[in-house]
Design a protein around this motif. Structure first.
Motif, PDB file in Angstrom:
ATOM      1  N   PHE A 199      12.433  29.079 -16.822  1.00 27.15           N
ATOM      2  CA  PHE A 199      13.055  29.342 -15.526  1.00 27.15           C
ATOM      3  C   PHE A 199      14.580  29.385 -15.634  1.00 27.15           C
ATOM      4  CE2 PHE A 199      10.090  29.045 -11.775  1.00 27.15           C
ATOM      5  CZ  PHE A 199       8.964  29.368 -12.506  1.00 27.15           C
ATOM      6  N   LEU A 200      15.159  28.620 -16.546  1.00 25.01           N
ATOM      7  CA  LEU A 200      16.603  28.718 -16.755  1.00 25.01           C
ATOM      8  C   LEU A 200      16.964  30.093 -17.312  1.00 25.01           C
ATOM      9  CD1 LEU A 200      17.512  25.187 -18.134  1.00 25.01           C
ATOM     10  CD2 LEU A 200      18.186  26.183 -15.941  1.00 25.01           C
ATOM     11  N   LEU A 201      16.126  30.617 -18.186  1.00 23.99           N
ATOM     12  CA  LEU A 201      16.357  31.968 -18.697  1.00 23.99           C
ATOM     13  C   LEU A 201      16.154  33.013 -17.599  1.00 23.99           C
ATOM     14  CD1 LEU A 201      14.656  31.706 -22.208  1.00 23.99           C
ATOM     15  CD2 LEU A 201      17.104  31.765 -21.692  1.00 23.99           C
ATOM     16  N   LEU A 202      15.148  32.822 -16.775  1.00 23.39           N
ATOM     17  CA  LEU A 202      14.898  33.754 -15.677  1.00 23.39           C
ATOM     18  C   LEU A 202      16.003  33.722 -14.619  1.00 23.39           C
ATOM     19  CD1 LEU A 202      11.050  33.391 -15.094  1.00 23.39           C
ATOM     20  CD2 LEU A 202      12.275  35.400 -15.943  1.00 23.39           C
ATOM     21  N   SER A 203      16.726  32.627 -14.548  1.00 23.50           N
ATOM     22  CA  SER A 203      17.803  32.547 -13.554  1.00 23.50           C
ATOM     23  C   SER A 203      18.933  33.528 -13.862  1.00 23.50           C
ATOM     24  CB  SER A 203      18.349  31.119 -13.462  1.00 23.50           C
ATOM     25  OG  SER A 203      19.035  30.777 -14.642  1.00 23.50           O
ATOM     26  N   LEU A 204      18.911  34.104 -15.053  1.00 22.38           N
ATOM     27  CA  LEU A 204      19.912  35.108 -15.406  1.00 22.38           C
ATOM     28  C   LEU A 204      19.630  36.463 -14.761  1.00 22.38           C
ATOM     29  CD1 LEU A 204      20.246  34.240 -19.198  1.00 22.38           C
ATOM     30  CD2 LEU A 204      21.744  33.512 -17.325  1.00 22.38           C
ATOM     31  N   LEU A 205      18.394  36.658 -14.283  1.00 18.62           N
ATOM     32  CA  LEU A 205      18.051  37.907 -13.604  1.00 18.62           C
ATOM     33  C   LEU A 205      18.795  37.996 -12.282  1.00 18.62           C
ATOM     34  CD1 LEU A 205      14.186  38.200 -14.104  1.00 18.62           C
ATOM     35  CD2 LEU A 205      15.959  39.600 -15.148  1.00 18.62           C
ATOM     36  N   LYS A 206      19.315  39.165 -11.996  1.00 19.92           N
ATOM     37  CA  LYS A 206      20.087  39.360 -10.761  1.00 19.92           C
ATOM     38  C   LYS A 206      19.220  39.796  -9.589  1.00 19.92           C
ATOM     39  CE  LYS A 206      23.912  38.421 -12.793  1.00 19.92           C
ATOM     40  NZ  LYS A 206      24.332  37.061 -12.743  1.00 19.92           N
TER      41      LYS A 206
ATOM     42  N   ILE B 215      16.638  39.290  -7.168  1.00 23.25           N
ATOM     43  CA  ILE B 215      15.992  38.076  -6.685  1.00 23.25           C
ATOM     44  C   ILE B 215      14.491  38.251  -6.472  1.00 23.25           C
ATOM     45  CG2 ILE B 215      16.464  38.455  -4.240  1.00 23.25           C
ATOM     46  CD1 ILE B 215      16.994  35.092  -5.724  1.00 23.25           C
ATOM     47  N   TYR B 216      14.076  39.419  -5.962  1.00 24.84           N
ATOM     48  CA  TYR B 216      12.650  39.621  -5.701  1.00 24.84           C
ATOM     49  C   TYR B 216      11.864  39.740  -6.998  1.00 24.84           C
ATOM     50  CZ  TYR B 216      14.049  40.303  -0.887  1.00 24.84           C
ATOM     51  OH  TYR B 216      14.577  40.111   0.371  1.00 24.84           O
ATOM     52  N   LEU B 217      12.422  40.396  -7.974  1.00 26.29           N
ATOM     53  CA  LEU B 217      11.780  40.497  -9.276  1.00 26.29           C
ATOM     54  C   LEU B 217      11.683  39.119  -9.926  1.00 26.29           C
ATOM     55  CD1 LEU B 217      10.648  42.207 -11.612  1.00 26.29           C
ATOM     56  CD2 LEU B 217      13.007  42.431 -12.432  1.00 26.29           C
ATOM     57  N   LYS B 218      12.766  38.371  -9.855  1.00 25.99           N
ATOM     58  CA  LYS B 218      12.795  37.025 -10.435  1.00 25.99           C
ATOM     59  C   LYS B 218      11.763  36.120  -9.763  1.00 25.99           C
ATOM     60  CE  LYS B 218      16.004  33.890  -9.411  1.00 25.99           C
ATOM     61  NZ  LYS B 218      15.681  32.516  -9.208  1.00 25.99           N
ATOM     62  N   ASN B 219      11.704  36.138  -8.440  1.00 27.00           N
ATOM     63  CA  ASN B 219      10.743  35.300  -7.715  1.00 27.00           C
ATOM     64  C   ASN B 219       9.306  35.701  -8.006  1.00 27.00           C
ATOM     65  OD1 ASN B 219      12.774  33.813  -6.575  1.00 27.00           O
ATOM     66  ND2 ASN B 219      12.752  34.913  -4.636  1.00 27.00           N
ATOM     67  N   THR B 220       9.058  36.988  -8.128  1.00 27.33           N
ATOM     68  CA  THR B 220       7.711  37.462  -8.443  1.00 27.33           C
ATOM     69  C   THR B 220       7.288  37.014  -9.833  1.00 27.33           C
ATOM     70  OG1 THR B 220       8.047  39.395  -7.028  1.00 27.33           O
ATOM     71  CG2 THR B 220       6.255  39.513  -8.624  1.00 27.33           C
ATOM     72  N   ILE B 221       8.176  37.166 -10.798  1.00 24.33           N
ATOM     73  CA  ILE B 221       7.867  36.728 -12.162  1.00 24.33           C
ATOM     74  C   ILE B 221       7.636  35.224 -12.195  1.00 24.33           C
ATOM     75  CG2 ILE B 221       8.804  36.476 -14.502  1.00 24.33           C
ATOM     76  CD1 ILE B 221      10.242  39.179 -14.042  1.00 24.33           C
ATOM     77  N   GLU B 222       8.478  34.470 -11.520  1.00 23.96           N
ATOM     78  CA  GLU B 222       8.328  33.015 -11.485  1.00 23.96           C
ATOM     79  C   GLU B 222       6.998  32.608 -10.861  1.00 23.96           C
ATOM     80  OE1 GLU B 222      13.036  31.690 -11.156  1.00 23.96           O
ATOM     81  OE2 GLU B 222      11.804  31.803  -9.334  1.00 23.96           O
ATOM     82  N   LEU B 223       6.645  33.233  -9.750  1.00 19.29           N
ATOM     83  CA  LEU B 223       5.404  32.900  -9.063  1.00 19.29           C
ATOM     84  C   LEU B 223       4.186  33.237  -9.924  1.00 19.29           C
ATOM     85  CD1 LEU B 223       4.214  31.832  -6.410  1.00 19.29           C
ATOM     86  CD2 LEU B 223       4.159  34.183  -5.599  1.00 19.29           C
ATOM     87  N   LEU B 224       4.187  34.410 -10.534  1.00 19.39           N
ATOM     88  CA  LEU B 224       3.069  34.804 -11.394  1.00 19.39           C
ATOM     89  C   LEU B 224       2.964  33.904 -12.622  1.00 19.39           C
ATOM     90  CD1 LEU B 224       3.334  38.701 -11.241  1.00 19.39           C
ATOM     91  CD2 LEU B 224       1.576  37.253 -10.204  1.00 19.39           C
ATOM     92  N   LEU B 225       4.095  33.576 -13.217  1.00 18.52           N
ATOM     93  CA  LEU B 225       4.093  32.714 -14.398  1.00 18.52           C
ATOM     94  C   LEU B 225       3.587  31.319 -14.066  1.00 18.52           C
ATOM     95  CD1 LEU B 225       4.918  32.390 -17.398  1.00 18.52           C
ATOM     96  CD2 LEU B 225       7.143  31.637 -16.566  1.00 18.52           C
ATOM     97  N   LEU B 226       4.123  30.735 -13.005  1.00 19.01           N
ATOM     98  CA  LEU B 226       3.721  29.386 -12.612  1.00 19.01           C
ATOM     99  C   LEU B 226       2.243  29.342 -12.227  1.00 19.01           C
ATOM    100  CD1 LEU B 226       4.644  26.485 -12.153  1.00 19.01           C
ATOM    101  CD2 LEU B 226       5.323  27.150  -9.849  1.00 19.01           C
TER     102      LEU B 226
END
Length: 149
Positions: free
Chosen positions: A70-77, A79-90
């Protein structure tokens, strides 16, 4: 200049620690909520291990791994892509752990097919995984926004 740098490091460390604690608590609660009915059953992988020990170890591993990712994903600008990836991963990681607990404590002692294991795990996990993953992602993003200001 040195003080600003130290403050930034302290903010990053606080954010990292909060994320790790949130992942640990979220994983622990989620597995106990969805797979708690198997807590009294013996594990086929470790006969001497209790359910709490298994959940504690899983939560510890998950919190370390997800904090780094998630610290690496926080580099994504975006926000919707980042949240989607985080939700799917978790959600997928928690679903995997639930499947593992189900196999160790229930299906390995019986005659379940893979399809039956999958559907049993899915039916037990869908509400806890969705509820807690959305709450966890929301909390992490909220804390991230606060720490930037």
């Amino acid at each position: 200049m040195k003080q600003i740098f130290q403050n930034k490091i302290i903010r990053v460390l606080k954010k990292t620690l909060f994320m790790a604690l949130l992942f640990f608590a979220g994983t622990f609660i989620e597995i106990y909520w969805s797979m708690g009915e198997f807590s009294e059953r013996m594990s086929s992988g470790c006969i001497d291990c209790s359910f709490i020990e298994d959940v504690y170890f899983i939560s510890l591993l998950t919190s370390v791994f997800l904090t780094i990712v998630f610290l690496l994903l926080s580099l994504l600008k975006k926000i919707y892509l980042k949240n989607t990836i985080e939700l799917l991963l978790l959600s997928s990681i928690w679903g995997f752990w639930n499947y593992t607990v189900f196999v160790e404590r229930e299906s390995s002692w019986s005659t379940y097919t893979f399809k039956e294991e999958f559907f049993c795990t899915f039916s037990l996990s869908i509400l806890p995984v969705l509820t807690l993953s959305i709450a966890t992602i929301f909390s992490i993003n909220y804390i991230s926004r606060i720490s930037k200001t």
